[in-house]
Scaffold this active site. Structure first.
Site, PDB file in Angstrom:
ATOM      1  CD  GLU A 101      -2.900   0.881   2.446  1.00 42.62           C
ATOM      2  OE1 GLU A 101      -3.393   1.892   2.969  1.00 42.62           O
ATOM      3  OE2 GLU A 101      -3.151  -0.281   2.837  1.00 42.62           O
ATOM      4  CG  ASP A 103      -1.978   4.611   2.764  1.00 41.33           C
ATOM      5  OD1 ASP A 103      -2.542   4.071   1.817  1.00 41.33           O
ATOM      6  OD2 ASP A 103      -1.974   4.149   3.920  1.00 41.33           O
ATOM      7  CD  GLU A 105      -4.743   7.345   5.503  1.00 43.93           C
ATOM      8  OE1 GLU A 105      -5.029   7.838   6.612  1.00 43.93           O
ATOM      9  OE2 GLU A 105      -4.641   6.123   5.309  1.00 43.93           O
TER      10      GLU A 105
END
Length: 284
Positions: A101, A103, A105
Site C-alpha cells: 500500500e 498512502d 491521507e
C-alpha cells in the site's frame, strides 16, 4: 492509522502480464463507485468526481485497472471550513494480509487550522512507516496535484511537483519493498473522528455536513495488469518514469519540505520504537 478499506471489485483477469499504458482524466472510463452510492458523483462529463460524507456514510471510488509500478497524478480540492474528524484518502493498495500500500491521507481540522498530510507505505503487510506534513498552501481553496512515483528503485510522494518523501528499495538490506503485487487506486472520504483530528480530541461537527472533497485530472503512466506482452521492460521515452530517480535538486526539495513542514517522522519516534526504529531509518 489506516484509511477505511473495502474489498476491490473483481477484474476477471487470469493470465497476468504487464502492459505500459497512459490513462488520463475521465472518471467514467477509469473508475467505478465502490461505496456510498449517490454520495459519489461523477460530474462535468466525467472530468471531476465529488465525494461526500454525511452522518450515515462516506463514499469512495476504485480504479478499473490494477497497476504494477507507475507515475500517478491526481488533483484534489479538500473539504473546506470545519473539516475536523474527516479523512480524505488517495492511495494504491493490493489486498490480503500481506498487502502492499502507498498512502496519501488528508486529516481534517477545525476552521483556520491546517490540514495534516499523512503518508504511509506498507510492504508485505507491514506498515508503521508514517510521515506527516503540513502544507504550504490552503488545500481547500483550489485544486492541487498529489503524485506517486512508484518504480523498482523507489517510491516518491510529491505535492505540486515538489517531492516531499522518498522510500528507497532496500531489499538487498532485508527491507521489504512493494514490487510484486499489483495495486488498485482508491479514493475515499470518511469519518474518523476517533483519531483523525488532534488525536481524536476534536470530533466531527455534523451540522456542517455534507462534507465534500473533489478530484480531477487523474493521469497515470503505468504498467497495467492485463493479458498481453510486457512493454514495461523496454527503455523508451514513454516509460522513462520506470528508471527515474531524484537528482540533487529533488533531494534538496525533500530536505526543504521535511525541514519546514514535516510534523511527524516514524524514524525519529523513539518512544514508539523503544527497541530501535525500523532498520530502513538508519540505511537512508
Amino acid at each position: 492509522m489506516t484509511s477505511q478499506k473495502v474489498m476491490p471489485l473483481a477484474l476477471g483477469v487470469s493470465l497476468v502480464s504487464l502492459v505500459m499504458t497512459a490513462l488520463a482524466g475521465n472518471f467514467y472510463q477509469d473508475f467505478v463507485v465502490l461505496w456510498g452510492g449517490y454520495r459519489a458523483k461523477m460530474l462535468e462529463n466525467g472530468n471531476l468526481c465529488a465525494l461526500s460524507l454525511d452522518r450515515a456514510s462516506g463514499s469512495g471510488f476504485q480504479s478499473k485497472n490494477q497497476f504494477l509500478f507507475g507515475k500517478i497524478d491526481m488533483q484534489l480540492k479538500l473539504v473546506p471550513g470545519n473539516s475536523a474528524g474527516t479523512v480524505t484518502t488517495y492511495y494504491l493498495s493490493s489486498v490480503g494480509s500481506t498487502h502492499d500500500e502507498i498512502d496519501f491521507e488528508f486529516l481534517g481540522n477545525t476552521t483556520g487550522q491546517p490540514y495534516v498530510l499523512h503518508t504511509n507505505i506498507y510492504a508485505q503487510g507491514q506498515g508503521n512507516r508514517e510521515q506527516q506534513f503540513y502544507l504550504w498552501f490552503d488545500p481547500t481553496k483550489d485544486f492541487h496535484t498529489y503524485s506517486i512515483l512508484w518504480n523498482p528503485e523507489s517510491i516518491v510522494f510529491s505535492v505540486d511537483g515538489t517531492p516531499i518523501r522518498e522510500f528507497k528499495n532496500l531489499e538487498s538490506k532485508g527491507i521489504p519493498y512493494p514490487k510484486n503485487q499489483p495495486m488498485w487506486l482508491y479514493a475515499s472520504l470518511w469519518d474518523a473522528e476517533d483519531w483523525a483530528t488532534q488525536g481524536g480530541r476534536v470530533k466531527t461537527d455534523w451540522s456542517q455536513a455534507p462534507f465534500v472533497a473533489s478530484f480531477r485530472n487523474f493521469n497515470a503512466q503505468a504498467c497495467v495488469v492485463a493479458s498481453g506482452t510486457n512493454s514495461c521492460n523496454s527503455r523508451s521515452s514513454s516509460n522513462a518514469w520506470m528508471y527515474q530517480s531524484l537528482d540533487s535538486s529533488g533531494q534538496a526539495k525533500i530536505k526543504w519540505a521535511q525541514k519546514n513542514y514535516m510534523i511527524y517522522n516514524y524514524c525519529t519516534d523513539y518512544n514508539r520504537f523503544p527497541q530501535g526504529v525500523p532498520r530502513e531509518c538508519s540505511l537512508v
